[in-house]
Design an enzyme around this catalytic site. Structure first.
Site, short mmCIF file in Angstrom:
data_model
loop_
_atom_site.label_atom_id
_atom_site.label_comp_id
_atom_site.label_asym_id
_atom_site.label_seq_id
_atom_site.Cartn_x
_atom_site.Cartn_y
_atom_site.Cartn_z
N CYS A 2 -8.72 23.41 -74.98
CA CYS A 2 -8.15 22.41 -76.25
C CYS A 2 -9.50 20.62 -76.49
O CYS A 2 -10.15 20.93 -75.54
CB CYS A 2 -7.41 21.23 -76.44
SG CYS A 2 -5.77 22.56 -76.25
N ARG A 30 -14.98 24.55 -74.50
CA ARG A 30 -13.89 24.29 -73.04
C ARG A 30 -12.50 25.71 -73.72
O ARG A 30 -11.85 25.21 -72.73
CB ARG A 30 -13.57 22.92 -74.05
CG ARG A 30 -13.90 21.59 -73.85
CD ARG A 30 -13.03 20.55 -74.66
NE ARG A 30 -12.87 20.08 -74.32
CZ ARG A 30 -12.08 18.87 -73.50
NH1 ARG A 30 -13.40 19.04 -72.68
NH2 ARG A 30 -10.69 18.34 -72.93
N TRP A 78 -6.18 25.16 -77.23
CA TRP A 78 -6.07 26.47 -75.87
C TRP A 78 -4.34 26.76 -75.99
O TRP A 78 -3.61 25.40 -75.54
CB TRP A 78 -6.89 26.52 -75.07
CG TRP A 78 -6.79 27.25 -73.92
CD1 TRP A 78 -7.41 27.95 -73.57
CD2 TRP A 78 -5.80 27.57 -72.51
NE1 TRP A 78 -7.11 29.03 -73.45
CE2 TRP A 78 -6.25 28.19 -72.53
CE3 TRP A 78 -4.34 26.51 -72.19
CZ2 TRP A 78 -5.43 29.15 -70.83
CZ3 TRP A 78 -3.90 27.35 -71.50
CH2 TRP A 78 -4.68 28.16 -70.42
N ASN A 104 -4.03 16.97 -77.25
CA ASN A 104 -4.45 18.25 -76.13
C ASN A 104 -3.30 17.27 -75.14
O ASN A 104 -3.34 16.65 -74.92
CB ASN A 104 -5.72 17.91 -75.79
CG ASN A 104 -6.93 18.51 -76.31
OD1 ASN A 104 -6.93 19.09 -77.46
ND2 ASN A 104 -8.19 17.46 -76.01
N GLY A 105 -3.15 18.46 -74.31
CA GLY A 105 -2.25 17.65 -73.18
C GLY A 105 -0.95 19.17 -73.43
O GLY A 105 -0.41 19.58 -74.42
N GLU A 480 -16.31 33.93 -54.44
CA GLU A 480 -17.18 33.10 -55.48
C GLU A 480 -17.26 33.90 -56.33
O GLU A 480 -17.61 34.09 -57.38
CB GLU A 480 -17.86 32.05 -55.74
CG GLU A 480 -18.97 30.97 -56.48
CD GLU A 480 -17.96 30.45 -58.15
OE1 GLU A 480 -18.58 30.17 -59.12
OE2 GLU A 480 -16.45 30.63 -57.19
N LYS A 484 -16.59 34.96 -60.05
CA LYS A 484 -17.20 34.70 -61.57
C LYS A 484 -17.78 36.25 -61.90
O LYS A 484 -17.19 36.48 -63.66
CB LYS A 484 -19.12 34.58 -60.87
CG LYS A 484 -20.08 33.90 -61.65
CD LYS A 484 -19.00 32.99 -62.29
CE LYS A 484 -18.74 31.73 -60.97
NZ LYS A 484 -18.17 30.70 -61.24
N GLU A 487 -14.53 37.35 -64.04
CA GLU A 487 -14.30 35.67 -65.20
C GLU A 487 -15.18 36.46 -66.79
O GLU A 487 -14.01 36.17 -67.35
CB GLU A 487 -14.79 35.01 -65.20
CG GLU A 487 -13.51 33.87 -64.16
CD GLU A 487 -14.71 32.40 -63.85
OE1 GLU A 487 -14.05 31.45 -63.76
OE2 GLU A 487 -16.25 32.35 -63.65
N HIS A 503 -7.48 44.62 -42.69
CA HIS A 503 -6.42 44.80 -42.21
C HIS A 503 -5.67 44.09 -43.94
O HIS A 503 -4.63 43.58 -44.38
CB HIS A 503 -6.31 42.68 -41.91
CG HIS A 503 -6.28 42.32 -40.69
ND1 HIS A 503 -5.98 43.20 -39.51
CD2 HIS A 503 -7.94 41.81 -39.92
CE1 HIS A 503 -7.01 42.94 -38.59
NE2 HIS A 503 -7.96 42.06 -38.90
N LYS A 601 -13.07 25.71 -70.18
CA LYS A 601 -13.67 25.33 -69.74
C LYS A 601 -13.00 24.01 -68.78
O LYS A 601 -13.61 23.90 -66.93
CB LYS A 601 -14.84 24.43 -70.10
CG LYS A 601 -15.93 23.56 -69.45
CD LYS A 601 -16.48 24.85 -68.14
CE LYS A 601 -18.01 23.92 -67.22
NZ LYS A 601 -18.29 24.98 -66.58
#
Length: 606
Positions: A2, A30, A78, A104-105, A480, A484, A487, A503, A601
């Site tokens: 947001c 964002r 968002w 926002n929130g 990571e 990436k 995403e 395993h 973001k």
């Protein structure tokens, strides 16, 4: 997650809508799925649309009449409560449109408030939690309260997290409040601004005031006032942001992510500048003056920052400090051995990540010493922790973190060295280790100049899944690398310590499952090569990322080479190859690289 922009302008009424749309454009990074604006004049002119900002602009292009006031607010949403529809987009109003709100929130008690207001005759038009706010304000106004008092009283009924801004018809003031969600004010020569993040207005002013929890603000074209919950004025310091507006541009690259990958040598130089003395083998972090070597360290973080924490955990453990890394949303200091000798480090690019902030507050309540490792000056984490160490990576716009991860790794290397006297350490001979840190920018630049990651990405474009493996310091970078790729490509990817292959994950390996293996010439290379042979026996193609291509050439299908360096420094360099693989794969698949679906973001809700 947001975005809010607000403006009270003195530069002419026609500028307001332009400022709001420009600010929303700067906040697209964002993450959002709807957008809207409200401009105050004799009435409220409102336009909002589900979908991308371009759809809002298209709607306004044919219907901008009335958007000529000097004061307005805008929002990119968002979705949390309700799908991304026109009705659920912000701003929200009461039925008479006598006030407009952006938020926002999460308002945790909105169902209780909504039921209370519905019983009193209020009608709701959206699924959102936010819509209760304008109705609360309407009720206070009906009882005789002035605009500011009505806003304060409504805010006083809310439970949860919020950054909220409101405008009224026939009023040139934007009213705002924050609690556990970021809000920053911008002081300009042609008006004043508010936003959820500085890039929203950085082209207009670099003079900012950060609101703290429980504070209220009132912005008019001529002035800004900040007050506490009782209305008492608060004198706030004015900060000057050092970012150049051009830092937030693409600089000729097709995507912000590609630009930010290329900026890593510069970001690391900035991170190191003034902090290491190579000849003497020392690290100097003046901002941590007075911080003693802790009895134990706990990292709390999310996503990419969590992987940085795992890397930092290994650095500190090898130096003899008991260290654990926690996913922030799972952290509860009350259940852990935490006291004043425990250092809890919140790793957060934005300094506003809600789960990380909740973990840090839990640590503070338990009496631990807290440290924010963050990129954003005067962020919530920076202000609320006992200490702060800035990673200095500069503005990062792409949702997928790249240069901030590298700067987090380097900052954690400096932190580990500063906390422990490593003069007698065989694993970290100080002069050699700091020399390799200093060489990092050049090593990464050589990878950027010579990488064949684009060809590797093209070869495995149609793979069913992608595995990433590494040992020791390389294991977090394997995680990571997988994150990436998933995403920005929307492809299935997994990362894990190399020894875990046998395993369980080995059951999923086929000839359509490329395995990316990080192999260090100086860190358990033989064991990792053994794992490579395991997947090759199942006909899986292997891509080695290594500083010792000769040792792996007979066991792999492709090699992405990096310069030889200290084994604890290697993962920082190796990660650049994995970033490039993810980027070129997403580019070939024509994905929206900078704004991947469903992601944000800055995640400011828990």
């Amino acid at each position: 997650m947001c975005g809010i922009i607000g403006y009270a302008g003195s530069g002419g009424d026609s500028d307001t809508l332009e400022v709001l749309l420009h600010g929303l454009g700067n906040l697209e990074y964002r993450g959002y799925d709807s957008a809207g604006v409200a401009v105050a004049n004799a009435s409220l002119s409102i336009e909002k649309r589900g979908g991308e900002l371009s759809e809002l602009k298209d709607a306004l292009a044919g219907n901008a009449d009335g958007f000529d006031g000097s004061t307005g607010i805008g929002h990119t949403r968002w979705s949390t409560h309700g799908p991304p529809t026109d009705a659920n987009a912000h701003p929200h109003t009461n039925a008479e449109e006598s006030v407009a709100i952006v938020h926002n929130g999460i308002i945790e008690n909105y169902l209780e408030l909504r039921e209370e207001l519905s019983e009193a005759g209020h009608t709701f038009r959206s699924d959102t939690d936010t819509e209760v706010v304008p109705h609360l304000i309407e009720r206070e106004r009906a009882g005789g309260a002035d605009r500011e008092t009505a806003f304060r009283e409504a805010i006083g009924r809310l439970e949860g997290s919020y950054a909220i801004a409101a405008v009224y018809p026939d009023c040139e003031t934007v009213f705002a409040a924050r609690h556990e969600s970021p809000l920053v004010l911008g002081l300009g020569s042609d008006g004043n601004y508010l936003a959820s993040d500085v890039p929203a207005f950085i082209e207009f002013t670099n003079r900012v005031v950060y609101l703290d929890d429980g504070e209220f603000a009132a912005l008019s074209p001529e002035s800004v006032t900040v007050s506490d919950g009782s209305g008492a004025p608060i004198k706030k310091s004015v900060e000057t942001i050092a970012w150049d507006p051009e830092d937030a541009g693409k600089s000729g690259y097709d995507h912000y992510m590609r630009k930010e990958i290329a900026e890593q040598p510069r970001a690391i130089r900035d991170c190191l500048r003034g902090r290491i003395e190579e000849l003497g083998g020392t690290v100097t972090l003046p901002e941590l003056e007075g911080l003693e070597t802790p009895s134990s360290v706990q990292f709390v973080a999310c996503g990419t920052s969590y992987h940085a924490g795992l890397y930092g955990e290994r650095l500190l453990q090898r130096r003899g400090i008991p260290t654990q890394t926690f996913i922030a949303s799972e952290y509860d200091a009350a259940r852990l051995p935490v006291d004043e000798s425990t250092l809890v480090v919140g790793v957060t690019q934005s300094g506003e990540t809600a789960d990380t902030m909740a973990a840090l507050r839990s640590a503070n309540r338990a009496g631990a010493t807290t440290l924010a490792l963050t990129n954003v000056v005067e962020s919530s984490a920076a202000r609320e922790c006992d200490h702060v160490l800035y990673i200095r990576s500069g503005p990062e716009i792409s949702v997928a973190a790249t240069k901030s991860f590298a700067s987090q790794q380097v900052s954690l290397s400096l932190l580990a060295t500063a906390l422990v006297d490593s003069a007698s350490s065989a694993a970290f001979p100080p002069r050699e280790y700091l020399r390799e840190l200093r060489r990092l920018p050049d090593h990464i630049q050589s990878v950027l100049d010579d990488s064949r990651a684009d060809a590797v990405a093209e070869e495995f474009l149609d793979a069913d899944a992608y595995f990433f493996i590494g040992r020791g310091y390389n294991a977090p970078v394997a995680l990571e690398g997988a994150l990436k790729l998933k995403e920005i490509t929307y492809k299935h990817a997994e990362g894990f310590p190399a020894g875990e292959l046998k395993h369980g994950p080995l059951a999923l390996v086929t000839e359509s499952t490329p395995v990316f293996a990080l192999v260090s010439s100086r860190e358990q290379a033989g064991a990792t090569i053994g794992n490579i042979k395991e997947v090759q026996a199942r006909d899986a193609p292997v891509v080695a990322v290594t500083d010792d291509p000769e040792s792996v050439a007979n066991h792999t299908d492709y090699v992405l080479e990096i310069p030889e360096t200290h084994p604890a420094v290697m993962p920082i360099v190796a990660n650049v190859q994995l970033q490039l693989v993810a980027y070129w794969l997403a580019n070939a698949l024509d994905r929206p690289i900078d704004k991947p679906r469903n992601l944000a973001k800055s995640v400011t809700v828990q």
